[in-house]
Design a protein around this motif. Structure first.
Motif, PDB file in Angstrom:
ATOM      1  N   ASP A 109      54.836   0.738 -11.452  1.00  0.00           N
ATOM      2  CA  ASP A 109      54.526   1.269 -12.790  1.00  0.00           C
ATOM      3  C   ASP A 109      53.838   0.237 -13.692  1.00  0.00           C
ATOM      4  OD1 ASP A 109      56.690  -0.394 -13.002  1.00  0.00           O
ATOM      5  OD2 ASP A 109      57.884   0.940 -14.274  1.00  0.00           O
ATOM      6  N   ASN A 110      53.060  -0.659 -13.087  1.00  0.00           N
ATOM      7  CA  ASN A 110      52.391  -1.678 -13.913  1.00  0.00           C
ATOM      8  C   ASN A 110      51.440  -1.063 -14.942  1.00  0.00           C
ATOM      9  OD1 ASN A 110      53.666  -3.994 -13.175  1.00  0.00           O
ATOM     10  ND2 ASN A 110      52.121  -4.676 -11.702  1.00  0.00           N
ATOM     11  N   ALA A 111      50.837   0.071 -14.603  1.00  0.00           N
ATOM     12  CA  ALA A 111      49.953   0.713 -15.603  1.00  0.00           C
ATOM     13  C   ALA A 111      50.774   1.038 -16.841  1.00  0.00           C
ATOM     14  CB  ALA A 111      49.330   1.974 -15.017  1.00  0.00           C
ATOM     15  N   ALA A 112      51.911   1.703 -16.650  1.00  0.00           N
ATOM     16  CA  ALA A 112      52.748   2.091 -17.791  1.00  0.00           C
ATOM     17  C   ALA A 112      53.243   0.863 -18.551  1.00  0.00           C
ATOM     18  CB  ALA A 112      53.939   2.911 -17.294  1.00  0.00           C
ATOM     19  N   ARG A 113      53.651  -0.178 -17.820  1.00  0.00           N
ATOM     20  CA  ARG A 113      54.197  -1.381 -18.472  1.00  0.00           C
ATOM     21  C   ARG A 113      53.171  -2.013 -19.413  1.00  0.00           C
ATOM     22  NH1 ARG A 113      55.472  -5.519 -14.647  1.00  0.00           N
ATOM     23  NH2 ARG A 113      57.268  -6.221 -15.845  1.00  0.00           N
ATOM     24  N   PHE A 114      51.935  -2.121 -18.935  1.00  0.00           N
ATOM     25  CA  PHE A 114      50.970  -2.842 -19.772  1.00  0.00           C
ATOM     26  C   PHE A 114      50.253  -1.923 -20.763  1.00  0.00           C
ATOM     27  CE2 PHE A 114      51.990  -5.713 -16.283  1.00  0.00           C
ATOM     28  CZ  PHE A 114      52.565  -6.719 -17.075  1.00  0.00           C
ATOM     29  N   ILE A 115      50.287  -0.620 -20.516  1.00  0.00           N
ATOM     30  CA  ILE A 115      49.861   0.304 -21.577  1.00  0.00           C
ATOM     31  C   ILE A 115      50.864   0.197 -22.726  1.00  0.00           C
ATOM     32  CG2 ILE A 115      49.713   2.761 -22.189  1.00  0.00           C
ATOM     33  CD1 ILE A 115      48.479   3.202 -19.356  1.00  0.00           C
ATOM     34  N   PHE A 116      52.127   0.080 -22.378  1.00  0.00           N
ATOM     35  CA  PHE A 116      53.150  -0.040 -23.425  1.00  0.00           C
ATOM     36  C   PHE A 116      52.929  -1.301 -24.256  1.00  0.00           C
ATOM     37  CE2 PHE A 116      57.278  -0.798 -25.293  1.00  0.00           C
ATOM     38  CZ  PHE A 116      57.644   0.473 -25.702  1.00  0.00           C
ATOM     39  N   SER A 176      43.365  -1.690 -11.708  1.00  0.00           N
ATOM     40  CA  SER A 176      42.732  -0.417 -11.358  1.00  0.00           C
ATOM     41  C   SER A 176      43.819   0.568 -10.945  1.00  0.00           C
ATOM     42  CB  SER A 176      41.753  -0.676 -10.204  1.00  0.00           C
ATOM     43  OG  SER A 176      41.305   0.535  -9.681  1.00  0.00           O
ATOM     44  N   PHE A 177      43.884   1.716 -11.642  1.00  0.00           N
ATOM     45  CA  PHE A 177      44.989   2.663 -11.438  1.00  0.00           C
ATOM     46  C   PHE A 177      44.446   4.083 -11.306  1.00  0.00           C
ATOM     47  CE2 PHE A 177      46.657  -0.959 -13.835  1.00  0.00           C
ATOM     48  CZ  PHE A 177      47.728  -1.336 -13.020  1.00  0.00           C
ATOM     49  N   PRO A 178      45.255   4.988 -10.736  1.00  0.00           N
ATOM     50  CA  PRO A 178      44.812   6.380 -10.607  1.00  0.00           C
ATOM     51  C   PRO A 178      44.533   7.008 -11.975  1.00  0.00           C
ATOM     52  CG  PRO A 178      46.849   6.008  -9.388  1.00  0.00           C
ATOM     53  CD  PRO A 178      46.580   4.761 -10.145  1.00  0.00           C
ATOM     54  N   ILE A 179      43.650   8.002 -11.965  1.00  0.00           N
ATOM     55  CA  ILE A 179      43.261   8.676 -13.205  1.00  0.00           C
ATOM     56  C   ILE A 179      44.489   9.194 -13.972  1.00  0.00           C
ATOM     57  CG2 ILE A 179      42.055  10.731 -14.110  1.00  0.00           C
ATOM     58  CD1 ILE A 179      39.995   8.837 -13.152  1.00  0.00           C
ATOM     59  N   SER A 180      45.538   9.557 -13.230  1.00  0.00           N
ATOM     60  CA  SER A 180      46.719  10.134 -13.887  1.00  0.00           C
ATOM     61  C   SER A 180      47.333   9.159 -14.911  1.00  0.00           C
ATOM     62  CB  SER A 180      47.770  10.502 -12.836  1.00  0.00           C
ATOM     63  OG  SER A 180      48.068   9.362 -12.074  1.00  0.00           O
ATOM     64  N   SER A 181      47.084   7.846 -14.743  1.00  0.00           N
ATOM     65  CA  SER A 181      47.672   6.883 -15.679  1.00  0.00           C
ATOM     66  C   SER A 181      47.087   7.025 -17.090  1.00  0.00           C
ATOM     67  CB  SER A 181      47.492   5.444 -15.175  1.00  0.00           C
ATOM     68  OG  SER A 181      46.123   5.159 -15.044  1.00  0.00           O
ATOM     69  N   TRP A 182      45.907   7.629 -17.190  1.00  0.00           N
ATOM     70  CA  TRP A 182      45.268   7.754 -18.509  1.00  0.00           C
ATOM     71  C   TRP A 182      46.165   8.503 -19.493  1.00  0.00           C
ATOM     72  CZ3 TRP A 182      41.472   5.146 -20.560  1.00  0.00           C
ATOM     73  CH2 TRP A 182      40.877   5.608 -21.742  1.00  0.00           C
ATOM     74  N   LEU A 184      49.129   8.210 -20.050  1.00  0.00           N
ATOM     75  CA  LEU A 184      50.122   7.344 -20.698  1.00  0.00           C
ATOM     76  C   LEU A 184      49.562   6.609 -21.906  1.00  0.00           C
ATOM     77  CD1 LEU A 184      51.546   5.708 -17.433  1.00  0.00           C
ATOM     78  CD2 LEU A 184      52.464   7.678 -18.686  1.00  0.00           C
ATOM     79  N   THR A 185      48.238   6.615 -22.038  1.00  0.00           N
ATOM     80  CA  THR A 185      47.628   5.825 -23.122  1.00  0.00           C
ATOM     81  C   THR A 185      47.720   6.528 -24.464  1.00  0.00           C
ATOM     82  OG1 THR A 185      45.449   6.844 -22.816  1.00  0.00           O
ATOM     83  CG2 THR A 185      45.907   4.839 -21.536  1.00  0.00           C
ATOM     84  N   GLY A 186      47.943   7.868 -24.436  1.00  0.00           N
ATOM     85  CA  GLY A 186      47.925   8.627 -25.682  1.00  0.00           C
ATOM     86  C   GLY A 186      46.497   8.893 -26.164  1.00  0.00           C
ATOM     87  N   LEU A 187      45.491   8.512 -25.339  1.00  0.00           N
ATOM     88  CA  LEU A 187      44.096   8.733 -25.726  1.00  0.00           C
ATOM     89  C   LEU A 187      43.615  10.067 -25.173  1.00  0.00           C
ATOM     90  CD1 LEU A 187      42.744   5.159 -24.864  1.00  0.00           C
ATOM     91  CD2 LEU A 187      42.905   6.145 -27.169  1.00  0.00           C
ATOM     92  N   PRO A 188      42.708  10.762 -25.876  1.00  0.00           N
ATOM     93  CA  PRO A 188      42.183  12.022 -25.358  1.00  0.00           C
ATOM     94  C   PRO A 188      41.399  11.801 -24.060  1.00  0.00           C
ATOM     95  CG  PRO A 188      41.359  11.575 -27.595  1.00  0.00           C
ATOM     96  CD  PRO A 188      42.117  10.374 -27.163  1.00  0.00           C
ATOM     97  N   SER A 189      41.331  12.824 -23.218  1.00  0.00           N
ATOM     98  CA  SER A 189      40.689  12.635 -21.914  1.00  0.00           C
ATOM     99  C   SER A 189      39.189  12.366 -22.050  1.00  0.00           C
ATOM    100  CB  SER A 189      40.957  13.827 -21.000  1.00  0.00           C
ATOM    101  OG  SER A 189      40.579  14.997 -21.671  1.00  0.00           O
ATOM    102  N   VAL A 203      41.024   4.463 -13.342  1.00  0.00           N
ATOM    103  CA  VAL A 203      41.075   3.832 -14.663  1.00  0.00           C
ATOM    104  C   VAL A 203      41.099   2.322 -14.434  1.00  0.00           C
ATOM    105  CG1 VAL A 203      42.385   3.552 -16.790  1.00  0.00           C
ATOM    106  CG2 VAL A 203      42.400   5.750 -15.596  1.00  0.00           C
ATOM    107  N   ASN A 204      40.108   1.627 -14.988  1.00  0.00           N
ATOM    108  CA  ASN A 204      40.009   0.183 -14.783  1.00  0.00           C
ATOM    109  C   ASN A 204      40.220  -0.499 -16.145  1.00  0.00           C
ATOM    110  OD1 ASN A 204      38.701  -2.447 -14.714  1.00  0.00           O
ATOM    111  ND2 ASN A 204      37.956  -1.868 -12.676  1.00  0.00           N
ATOM    112  N   PHE A 205      41.387  -1.139 -16.289  1.00  0.00           N
ATOM    113  CA  PHE A 205      41.769  -1.719 -17.591  1.00  0.00           C
ATOM    114  C   PHE A 205      40.801  -2.830 -18.004  1.00  0.00           C
ATOM    115  CE2 PHE A 205      46.595  -0.699 -17.993  1.00  0.00           C
ATOM    116  CZ  PHE A 205      46.392   0.570 -17.484  1.00  0.00           C
ATOM    117  N   LEU A 206      40.393  -3.639 -17.015  1.00  0.00           N
ATOM    118  CA  LEU A 206      39.506  -4.760 -17.356  1.00  0.00           C
ATOM    119  C   LEU A 206      38.158  -4.231 -17.853  1.00  0.00           C
ATOM    120  CD1 LEU A 206      39.464  -8.106 -16.470  1.00  0.00           C
ATOM    121  CD2 LEU A 206      37.434  -7.177 -15.424  1.00  0.00           C
ATOM    122  N   LYS A 207      37.667  -3.200 -17.182  1.00  0.00           N
ATOM    123  CA  LYS A 207      36.386  -2.630 -17.606  1.00  0.00           C
ATOM    124  C   LYS A 207      36.486  -2.121 -19.043  1.00  0.00           C
ATOM    125  CE  LYS A 207      32.866   0.774 -16.512  1.00  0.00           C
ATOM    126  NZ  LYS A 207      32.418   1.859 -15.632  1.00  0.00           N
TER     127      LYS A 207
END
Ligand code: ADP
Ligand code: GLC
Length: 484
Positions: A109-116, A176-182, A184-189, A203-207
């Motif tokens: 769940d690193n995507a969720a951890r660092f989105i948080f 780099s994470f699956p599209i489903s992680s988006w 969690l960001t609370g941002l519109p698609s 979803v590429n956080f660095l990009k």
């Protein structure tokens, strides 16, 4: 001016590599220039026990993330009047044994951890009594912050939204994470597209950091050029070329509070460039500690590193094996951890040459200081190296660096062929056993020329890599993005 730095690691609270050292030293150096500096970072396991100065605050909040409402709370420490550290407490995400994972595996769940973490940074940016003018993000873990800030600005008319800067410490790690992680960001698609975080259907956080920040930096001028090429650009070179005018390289410095051989509490004897006698005491103590014969006449080489392809760890093993098989008189000390096969390769080397090779597998900051102090030469044959800190520590501790001429290694070490009077180390170019072997043989020749060796060592120990100089470059950048 108030600046907020966002980071997943902060020395001495949490550390897996140079990011922790860099952000901690930068924050203190910036505060030293008179800027007001805040840092936001996770509250990992055990931190409040090992750092009793961290205090819980009553500042709590909650985000909807997927199906859940996730609660967080800030803890705070104020090490100096200009510097405030904010720790993000979310036990489910951060109260774990590792920073990014365990047993060689990243947490799922690193995507969720660092989105948080990134969303928490936005809360601070919006609600601190003195809002930051600049939000300075470090590496992929905080890459979504520039998008979150831009969205909040457009959505809510946030007039005091900070300018955002993104610093690349290592382009090879992109988050780099699956599209489903988006979700969690609370941002519109519709904010997920090729000009933001979308990269090869993920979803590429660095990009996101590279596309949406006002300015991009990396940690050395040479790496800033290298990443524009396919060889070093990790697939993002095209995007970086487009942002060429916003990209700069600022070399990291050395934190003199932690790394000064004249006052380092980890060392058995202090020494300085002008009074180097204590270095021989440190070398003898290190040889004893590592179970190597205590012999001042043998040159002691060292390496302290994550054991991975980036660092050229396999090249070190192969090259040393060849040299030791050929009977070369030298000793080598390794401190490192990482890929199992490399850990085993170093263990095997030390079993085969117990009087010449010591391998300590693990992470041990105090031992890393004693190794820098005791070593005569430091090997850093990295395939790529955004900045590298150990060659800087080695220079200061009189362990002459032998480096591949790439990234920050190219920018911080001077080879005699470049400038004999100011030489500080030995450089080689190809990432091959032959080239590293030749460089080590040069070091062995240097070992037999004490006056020349002293000259190079003294140059390195007195070279100026202080953070004061480097922090001024960041201040100039902050001022320039605020003027835009
Ligand atoms: P990177 O961040 O790519 O790993 P750097 O040279 O920038 O490389 O920084 C590495 C930091 O981590 C240095 O402070 C180094 O001393 C430290 N380090 C790496 N491995 C170990 C280890 N096994 N034990 C203690 N410190 C280590
Ligand atoms: C990264 C890089 C390293 C750099 C460090 C701090 O981990 O690999 O070269 O020194 O970040 O900026």
């Amino acid at each position: 001016m108030h600046v907020l730095l966002a980071t997943s690691e902060l020395n001495p609270y949490s550390k897996t590599g140079g990011l922790a050292d860099m952000v901690s030293a930068l924050a203190r150096a910036l505060a030293g220039t008179g800027l007001r500096v805040s840092v936001v970072t996770p509250l990992y396991r055990g931190m409040t026990e090992s750092h009793p100065g961290i205090e819980p605050t009553s500042w709590r909040w909650a985000f909807p993330m997927g199906e859940n409402l996730v609660e967080g709370r800030f803890h705070c420490q104020k090490p100096s009047p200009n510097l405030t550290l904010w720790f993000v407490d979310q036990a489910g995400f951060f109260d774990r044994p590792g920073v990014y994972g365990e047993g060689g595996r990243d947490y799922a769940d690193n995507a969720a951890r660092f989105i948080f973490l990134s969303r928490a940074a936005l809360i601070l940016a919006r609600h601190l009594p003195e809002p930051p003018k600049v939000l300075h993000c470090h590496d992929w873990q905080t890459g979504l912050i520039p998008i979150l800030a831009r969205h909040a600005q457009l959505q809510t008319g946030w007039t005091q939204a900070p300018r955002t800067i993104f610093t690349i410490h290592n382009l090879a790690f992109q988050g780099s994470f699956p599209i489903s992680s988006w979700g969690l960001t609370g941002l519109p698609s519709d904010w997920l597209h090729l000009e933001s975080a979308l990269h090869f259907e993920r979803v590429n956080f660095l990009k996101a950091g590279l596309t949406q920040s006002q300015a991009i930096t990396t940690v050395s001028p040479t790496y800033a050029q290298e990443i524009l090429t396919p060889e070093y650009g990790c697939g993002l070179e095209g995007l970086l070329l487009k942002r060429y005018n916003d990209l700069s390289g600022i070399l990291n410095g050395v934190d003199h509070e932690e790394w000064s051989p004249g006052s380092d509490p980890a060392l058995p004897a202090p020494f300085t460039a002008e009074d180097p006698a204590g270095k021989a005491v440190c070398k003898a103590a290190l040889q004893r500690e590592l179970g190597l014969p205590e012999n001042p006449a043998l040159p002691l080489f060292a390496n302290i590193s994550r054991l991975t392809d980036q660092k050229g760890s396999a090249l070190i093993v192969q090259t040393l094996r060849g040299l030791l098989d050929a009977g070369e008189a030298l000793q080598f000390a390794l401190l490192g951890s990482g890929e199992r096969s490399l850990e085993n390769a170093f263990r095997d080397l030390s079993k085969r040459f117990p009087d010449q090779v010591a391998a300590r597998i693990g992470f041990d900051p105090a031992l890393s200081h004693r190794i820098e102090a005791g070593a005569d030469f430091y090997l850093m044959p990295s395939r790529f190296e955004p900045c590298g800190l150990n060659q800087l520590y080695s220079l200061r501790y009189g362990a002459i660096p032998i480096v591949r001429a790439t990234g920050g290694l190219q920018d911080s070490v001077i080879d005699p062929r470049e400038n004999a009077a100011q030489a500080t180390g030995i450089k080689f170019i190809p990432s091959t056993e032959a080239a590293l072997k030749k460089a080590i043989l040069k070091a062995l020749a240097l070992w037999k020329e004490p006056a020349w060796l002293q000259h190079i060592r003294h140059n390195g120990m007195t070279a100026d890599f202080s953070w004061e100089k480097q922090a001024a470059e960041y201040v100039a950048l902050y001022e320039s993005v605020c003027r835009e």
